[in-house]
Design a protein around this motif. Structure first.
Motif, PDB file in Angstrom:
ATOM      1  N   MET A   1      -1.062 -66.972 -37.933  1.00 36.47           N
ATOM      2  CA  MET A   1      -1.747 -66.082 -38.847  1.00 36.47           C
ATOM      3  C   MET A   1      -3.189 -65.885 -38.378  1.00 36.47           C
ATOM      4  SD  MET A   1      -2.271 -68.495 -42.278  1.00 36.47           S
ATOM      5  CE  MET A   1      -0.642 -69.173 -42.221  1.00 36.47           C
ATOM      6  N   ASN A   2      -3.761 -64.788 -38.777  1.00 35.90           N
ATOM      7  CA  ASN A   2      -5.145 -64.508 -38.373  1.00 35.90           C
ATOM      8  C   ASN A   2      -6.122 -65.186 -39.325  1.00 35.90           C
ATOM      9  OD1 ASN A   2      -5.566 -62.881 -40.664  1.00 35.90           O
ATOM     10  ND2 ASN A   2      -4.878 -61.045 -39.592  1.00 35.90           N
ATOM     11  N   GLU A   8      -7.543 -66.469 -46.837  1.00 36.63           N
ATOM     12  CA  GLU A   8      -6.889 -66.183 -48.115  1.00 36.63           C
ATOM     13  C   GLU A   8      -6.035 -67.362 -48.583  1.00 36.63           C
ATOM     14  OE1 GLU A   8      -3.621 -63.043 -49.787  1.00 36.63           O
ATOM     15  OE2 GLU A   8      -5.148 -62.277 -48.410  1.00 36.63           O
ATOM     16  N   ALA A   9      -5.338 -67.998 -47.661  1.00 38.21           N
ATOM     17  CA  ALA A   9      -4.460 -69.112 -48.012  1.00 38.21           C
ATOM     18  C   ALA A   9      -5.243 -70.322 -48.530  1.00 38.21           C
ATOM     19  CB  ALA A   9      -3.615 -69.515 -46.804  1.00 38.21           C
ATOM     20  N   LYS A  15     -16.165 -66.946 -42.715  1.00 36.61           N
ATOM     21  CA  LYS A  15     -17.352 -67.513 -42.068  1.00 36.61           C
ATOM     22  C   LYS A  15     -17.285 -69.042 -42.062  1.00 36.61           C
ATOM     23  CE  LYS A  15     -22.378 -67.193 -42.179  1.00 36.61           C
ATOM     24  NZ  LYS A  15     -23.539 -66.563 -42.816  1.00 36.61           N
ATOM     25  N   THR A  16     -16.824 -69.635 -43.154  1.00 34.53           N
ATOM     26  CA  THR A  16     -16.694 -71.090 -43.240  1.00 34.53           C
ATOM     27  C   THR A  16     -15.598 -71.584 -42.307  1.00 34.53           C
ATOM     28  OG1 THR A  16     -17.454 -71.049 -45.542  1.00 34.53           O
ATOM     29  CG2 THR A  16     -16.256 -73.009 -44.823  1.00 34.53           C
ATOM     30  N   VAL A  17     -14.505 -70.850 -42.245  1.00 30.78           N
ATOM     31  CA  VAL A  17     -13.406 -71.221 -41.345  1.00 30.78           C
ATOM     32  C   VAL A  17     -13.916 -71.222 -39.895  1.00 30.78           C
ATOM     33  CG1 VAL A  17     -11.121 -70.567 -40.486  1.00 30.78           C
ATOM     34  CG2 VAL A  17     -11.645 -70.356 -42.937  1.00 30.78           C
ATOM     35  N   VAL A  43      -4.043 -74.558 -41.566  1.00 24.62           N
ATOM     36  CA  VAL A  43      -4.295 -74.219 -42.968  1.00 24.62           C
ATOM     37  C   VAL A  43      -4.327 -75.490 -43.811  1.00 24.62           C
ATOM     38  CG1 VAL A  43      -3.341 -73.030 -44.995  1.00 24.62           C
ATOM     39  CG2 VAL A  43      -3.399 -71.874 -42.779  1.00 24.62           C
ATOM     40  N   HIS A  44      -3.431 -76.420 -43.525  1.00 27.21           N
ATOM     41  CA  HIS A  44      -3.417 -77.681 -44.255  1.00 27.21           C
ATOM     42  C   HIS A  44      -4.713 -78.462 -44.011  1.00 27.21           C
ATOM     43  CE1 HIS A  44      -1.646 -81.044 -46.386  1.00 27.21           C
ATOM     44  NE2 HIS A  44      -2.079 -81.822 -45.408  1.00 27.21           N
ATOM     45  N   ARG A  45      -5.170 -78.487 -42.756  1.00 23.31           N
ATOM     46  CA  ARG A  45      -6.434 -79.167 -42.435  1.00 23.31           C
ATOM     47  C   ARG A  45      -7.595 -78.514 -43.170  1.00 23.31           C
ATOM     48  NH1 ARG A  45      -6.923 -82.517 -37.795  1.00 23.31           N
ATOM     49  NH2 ARG A  45      -9.065 -81.830 -37.556  1.00 23.31           N
ATOM     50  N   LEU A  46      -7.616 -77.189 -43.204  1.00 20.77           N
ATOM     51  CA  LEU A  46      -8.675 -76.473 -43.919  1.00 20.77           C
ATOM     52  C   LEU A  46      -8.664 -76.820 -45.408  1.00 20.77           C
ATOM     53  CD1 LEU A  46      -8.397 -72.994 -42.186  1.00 20.77           C
ATOM     54  CD2 LEU A  46     -10.393 -74.514 -42.124  1.00 20.77           C
ATOM     55  N   ALA A  47      -7.468 -76.883 -45.990  1.00 26.64           N
ATOM     56  CA  ALA A  47      -7.364 -77.245 -47.403  1.00 26.64           C
ATOM     57  C   ALA A  47      -7.816 -78.688 -47.620  1.00 26.64           C
ATOM     58  CB  ALA A  47      -5.926 -77.049 -47.890  1.00 26.64           C
TER      59      ALA A  47
END
Length: 131
Positions: A1-2, A8-9, A15-17, A43-47
């Motif tokens: 995913m981009n 969004e997820a 910017k934070t990502v 995405v899991h790491r970001l969450a």
């Protein structure tokens, strides 16, 4: 995913990502066109980072937590030690805030709060001002 989909997820701004990538907290793959390509693990790491930050952990503490999370041989005592350190830090800050509140409350109680210009709040703040 981009990055937009990853943003969004997780509810994190793009910017934070990007910042989390810049400082090495995540390392998404790159598509053939050079764009970031986030997978479910990213995405899991970001969450995980987002939740850690919402609990008050610093970026470096998040880095430690991520390292412990990914180490299946970790000792839970290491994780608990980080949490207890954070609790002590919060307790210290709460003490400081209670002291600030008490000082401001006392000053406000001594201020007439009327049309007169004399004000103990301003006087107290001015004491620390550099002339």
């Amino acid at each position: 995913m981009n990055i937009g989909d990853a943003s969004e997820a997780t509810g994190l701004p793009a910017k934070t990502v990007r910042y989390y990538e810049d400082i090495g907290l995540i390392k998404p793959a790159r598509a053939s066109n050079g764009y970031r390509d986030y997978d479910e693990k990213d995405v899991h790491r970001l969450a995980f980072i987002q939740r850690s930050r919402s609990l008050g952990f610093t970026i470096e503490q998040c880095r430690s937590l991520l390292s412990l999370y990914e180490d299946k041989k970790r000792a839970s005592s290491d994780v608990k030690a980080l949490a207890l350190d954070k609790i002590r830090e919060i307790d210290r800050k709460l003490g400081e805030l209670k002291s600030l509140r008490a000082t401001l409350k006392t000053l406000a109680e001594h201020c007439h709060g009327d049309e007169r210009p004399d004000c103990p709040i301003i006087d107290e703040i001015a004491k620390g001002a550099i002339s």
